[in-house]
Design a protein around this motif. Structure first.
Motif, PDB file in Angstrom:
ATOM      1  N   VAL A  46     -34.499  29.967  15.258  1.00 10.19           N
ATOM      2  CA  VAL A  46     -34.742  28.569  15.967  1.00 10.19           C
ATOM      3  C   VAL A  46     -33.906  27.698  15.249  1.00 10.19           C
ATOM      4  O   VAL A  46     -33.370  26.848  15.852  1.00 10.19           O
ATOM      5  N   LEU A  47     -33.837  28.005  13.800  1.00 11.44           N
ATOM      6  CA  LEU A  47     -32.938  26.942  13.189  1.00 11.44           C
ATOM      7  C   LEU A  47     -31.593  27.003  13.567  1.00 11.44           C
ATOM      8  O   LEU A  47     -30.518  26.198  13.630  1.00 11.44           O
ATOM      9  N   VAL A  48     -30.740  28.366  13.748  1.00 10.53           N
ATOM     10  CA  VAL A  48     -29.368  28.692  13.939  1.00 10.53           C
ATOM     11  C   VAL A  48     -29.403  28.005  15.348  1.00 10.53           C
ATOM     12  O   VAL A  48     -28.115  27.502  15.722  1.00 10.53           O
ATOM     13  N   VAL A  49     -30.036  28.248  16.323  1.00  9.46           N
ATOM     14  CA  VAL A  49     -29.896  27.559  17.717  1.00  9.46           C
ATOM     15  C   VAL A  49     -29.980  26.209  17.711  1.00  9.46           C
ATOM     16  O   VAL A  49     -28.857  25.448  18.209  1.00  9.46           O
ATOM     17  N   ALA A  50     -31.062  25.600  16.822  1.00 12.65           N
ATOM     18  CA  ALA A  50     -31.057  24.308  16.969  1.00 12.65           C
ATOM     19  C   ALA A  50     -29.886  23.460  16.330  1.00 12.65           C
ATOM     20  O   ALA A  50     -29.313  22.469  16.710  1.00 12.65           O
ATOM     21  N   GLY A  51     -29.247  24.235  15.087  1.00 15.74           N
ATOM     22  CA  GLY A  51     -28.219  23.783  14.458  1.00 15.74           C
ATOM     23  C   GLY A  51     -26.734  23.762  15.430  1.00 15.74           C
ATOM     24  O   GLY A  51     -26.007  22.949  15.273  1.00 15.74           O
ATOM     25  N   VAL A  52     -26.659  24.773  16.182  1.00 22.97           N
ATOM     26  CA  VAL A  52     -25.410  25.053  16.943  1.00 22.97           C
ATOM     27  C   VAL A  52     -25.498  24.018  18.059  1.00 22.97           C
ATOM     28  O   VAL A  52     -24.514  23.225  18.289  1.00 22.97           O
ATOM     29  N   LEU A  53     -26.631  23.830  18.676  1.00 21.25           N
ATOM     30  CA  LEU A  53     -26.875  22.860  19.772  1.00 21.25           C
ATOM     31  C   LEU A  53     -26.747  21.372  19.147  1.00 21.25           C
ATOM     32  O   LEU A  53     -26.092  20.427  19.735  1.00 21.25           O
TER      33      LEU A  53
END
Length: 215
Positions: A46-53
């Motif tokens: 979740v943190l990785v996806v949120a960071g990329v977006l």
């Protein structure tokens, strides 16, 4: 009712930058700064996806007209994110029904999204790009500051978010004329592109005039 101020603040912030809200809450929970964040927001994926977006939004949000297209796409995403985060916060705390918390977070996110999208339309009537960059940076810093403040002082942060939301709605009404101008310009550009395409097709179909079509 103890979680309501945090839900309201997260909803307001989600309407401006939902990915930043998820990222900040996840980091705060994973580092142990607060116990209010559910484990589902602290997951690494979740943190990785949120960071990329978040990085994608940080770029798109600073380009004139691209920011308005990005806002249009997120008219559904931001309120849904606000509702989901609100429901998760309520489910973690247990002091509010998840459905009610989702309604508070989603509706607040929708209102703040309209404020952001409308303000960007008004700013895009200006020919220079610096206003977009300055406004985007102010939004990013404001979301980070208020979400961080809400972790430690949820009631005070909710009061600040409520004042900012009210001011934003008042400014949106004041800027209504510029927003209408934005839509007129967008319609004119669309019509000009359609006319140019039609003229190009007409020229392509026209005979060359050198008589070669008789052979």
């Amino acid at each position: 009712m103890s979680v309501l101020p945090l839900v309201f603040t997260s909803g307001w912030a989600s309407g401006i930058n939902a990915y930043a809200v998820v990222l900040l809450f996840g980091v705060f929970g994973a580092t142990g700064l607060t116990d209010e964040v559910p484990e589902s927001l602290q997951r690494t994926d979740v943190l990785v996806v949120a960071g990329v977006l978040f990085l994608c939004e940080a770029v798109a949000d600073k380009i004139p007209y691209v920011d308005s297209i990005w806002d249009s796409v997120h008219t559904v995403i931001r309120p849904v994110a606000g509702a989901v985060v609100g429901a998760l916060l309520a489910g973690q705390n247990g002091s509010l029904p998840e459905l009610a918390a989702g309604a508070v977070g989603g509706s607040t996110a929708l209102l703040s999204h309209f404020v952001k999208a409308g303000t960007r339309m008004a700013v895009n009537t200006s020919p220079e790009p610096f206003s977009n960059v300055a406004l985007s940076l102010a939004e990013d810093l404001g979301v980070a500051a208020i979400v961080t403040f809400a972790i430690f002082h949820p009631v005070a942060a909710a009061s600040v978010a409520a004042v900012l939301l009210a001011l934003g709605l008042a400014i949106l009404v004041f800027l209504a004329q510029r927003i209408r101008r934005f839509w007129r310009r967008r319609s004119q550009r669309r019509e000009e592109r359609q006319l140019a395409d039609a003229e190009a097709r007409a020229r392509a179909r026209a005979p060359s005039g050198d008589g070669s079509e008789h052979f």
